[in-house]
Design an enzyme around this catalytic site. Sequence first.
Site, PDB file in Angstrom:
ATOM      1  N   GLU A   1      -7.894  11.017   5.110  1.00 48.24           N
ATOM      2  CA  GLU A   1      -8.035  10.324   6.334  1.00 48.24           C
ATOM      3  C   GLU A   1      -8.338  11.327   7.574  1.00 48.24           C
ATOM      4  O   GLU A   1      -7.359  11.898   8.188  1.00 48.24           O
ATOM      5  CB  GLU A   1      -6.938   9.365   6.694  1.00 48.24           C
ATOM      6  CG  GLU A   1      -6.719   8.249   5.450  1.00 48.24           C
ATOM      7  CD  GLU A   1      -5.506   7.187   6.146  1.00 48.24           C
ATOM      8  OE1 GLU A   1      -5.811   6.093   6.046  1.00 48.24           O
ATOM      9  OE2 GLU A   1      -4.489   7.976   6.730  1.00 48.24           O
TER      10      GLU A   1
ATOM     11  N   GLU B   1       0.939  -1.069   0.043  1.00 48.57           N
ATOM     12  CA  GLU B   1      -0.126   0.120   0.128  1.00 48.57           C
ATOM     13  C   GLU B   1       1.069   1.283   0.109  1.00 48.57           C
ATOM     14  O   GLU B   1       1.606   1.411   1.213  1.00 48.57           O
ATOM     15  CB  GLU B   1      -1.087  -0.076   1.170  1.00 48.57           C
ATOM     16  CG  GLU B   1      -1.937   1.135   1.287  1.00 48.57           C
ATOM     17  CD  GLU B   1      -2.520   1.287   2.666  1.00 48.57           C
ATOM     18  OE1 GLU B   1      -3.389   2.371   2.876  1.00 48.57           O
ATOM     19  OE2 GLU B   1      -2.345   0.450   3.570  1.00 48.57           O
TER      20      GLU B   1
END
Length: 453
Positions: A231, A149
């Site tokens: 986020e 990721e």
Amino acid sequence: MRHLHTLIIGALLATGLFAAPAQAAPVLCEKYGSASIQNNRYIVQNNVWGASTAQCIDVNQSGGFTVTQSAHNNGTGGAPAGYPSIYAGCHYAACTTGSNLPMQASASGFGGLRSSVSMTYPGSGTYNASYDLWFDPTPRTDGQNTGAEVMIWLNRQGSIQPIGSQVGTANLAGSTWQVWYGNIGWNVISYVRSSTTTSLDFSINTFYSDVVSRGYGERSWYLTSVQAGFEPWIGGAGLAVNSFSFGSGGSGTDTSPPSTPGTPTASGTTSTGTTLRWGASSDTGGSGLAGYDVLRATGDAFTRVGTSTTTSFTDTGLSPATTYRYRVQARDGANNLSPQSAVVTVTTLSGGGPGGGCAATATTQTTWNNGYVIQPVTVTNRGTSTLSGWTVTFPLPSGHTITGMWNASYTVSGGTVTARSNGSLGPNASTSFGYQATRPNGNTQVPSGYTCG
């Protein structure tokens, strides 16, 4: 832990509670609500995986979204509340149209993949603004990716940090980035920009080349999705993706080549190899440096003999007592080539007599998460006269440490290992040695490029 949303979404898909994205959903308040836009070219997802507090996003059918409500108050030492985002590719069986993903990172078209984003940030809240690039060892379209990721942080607000710890810095896509690494069942490599930006236009390969060079990813892995969003830990209302693009060429065209690399220098030259080092190039065209081509000539014509994502390269398999000339050329993420560097001339050692020199070949006996054993490293005298002693050199990847070597003594200087034996080796005779080394968790590299002299 962050990105447990992927596991939750997988469970919802398995039970049939997670529906395919609807074509028209201008406002999303459901935790895992999503909407496809531009005839399913992209998918926008609310994705509140780490909190039970409210979050709503207003989908922009032109290619983005705005967080209109966000009541989050997560502790900054833990996971964020979610990842409202827009993406191309496949995320838990929800795939967009025309992305050509999954795509193997070694494919010819991978170097041409680009993405761009433009964002707006509010004056309050605790959040990051980041890309999320997912890689899997297989061409996965559903389930959790287990490769890498890659997170690209354009901005962070508040006392938050990426997963793991900082392992270095990198100059990519026209800026300097902190590089962080951690493993939560897959490798998480985060690039935190040294200065905040509201937009980015870059080649996917620019960052993945750096990931591969650090041993955290493989060219055999597949890019499955390209996502951009936020986020949020605390608040988040007002965060917005104004525009997003993904494809071959992106929204902008980089036609500016990198600067000329520094003149190479040679060290550790043996009868069959040499190590080159040069000054780094810079790139201002926006796609970032992707690597360097190493060119070699014995006559007038230069041909490419290798590539490197760092400023060094070890050339092997050379002939003893032979003069070679080298140049280096930089390449950016849009495949623009810099002017070639000045020439360095290297003459290999004479080796062990007529037709001489010695050869070294290495076998990986075993590997584990943070170490490996290389055995045997076979040394063969290819000449017709006895070698009174031999040396084998090889580059040690960054972060690796040799913990023991047998049947040879060794030194390490500047990342290059030199193994030595004072014993003689007759014509066409062979001997061997071995060693054990440690490496960072999640790193998949083992040394290569052994040269003998």
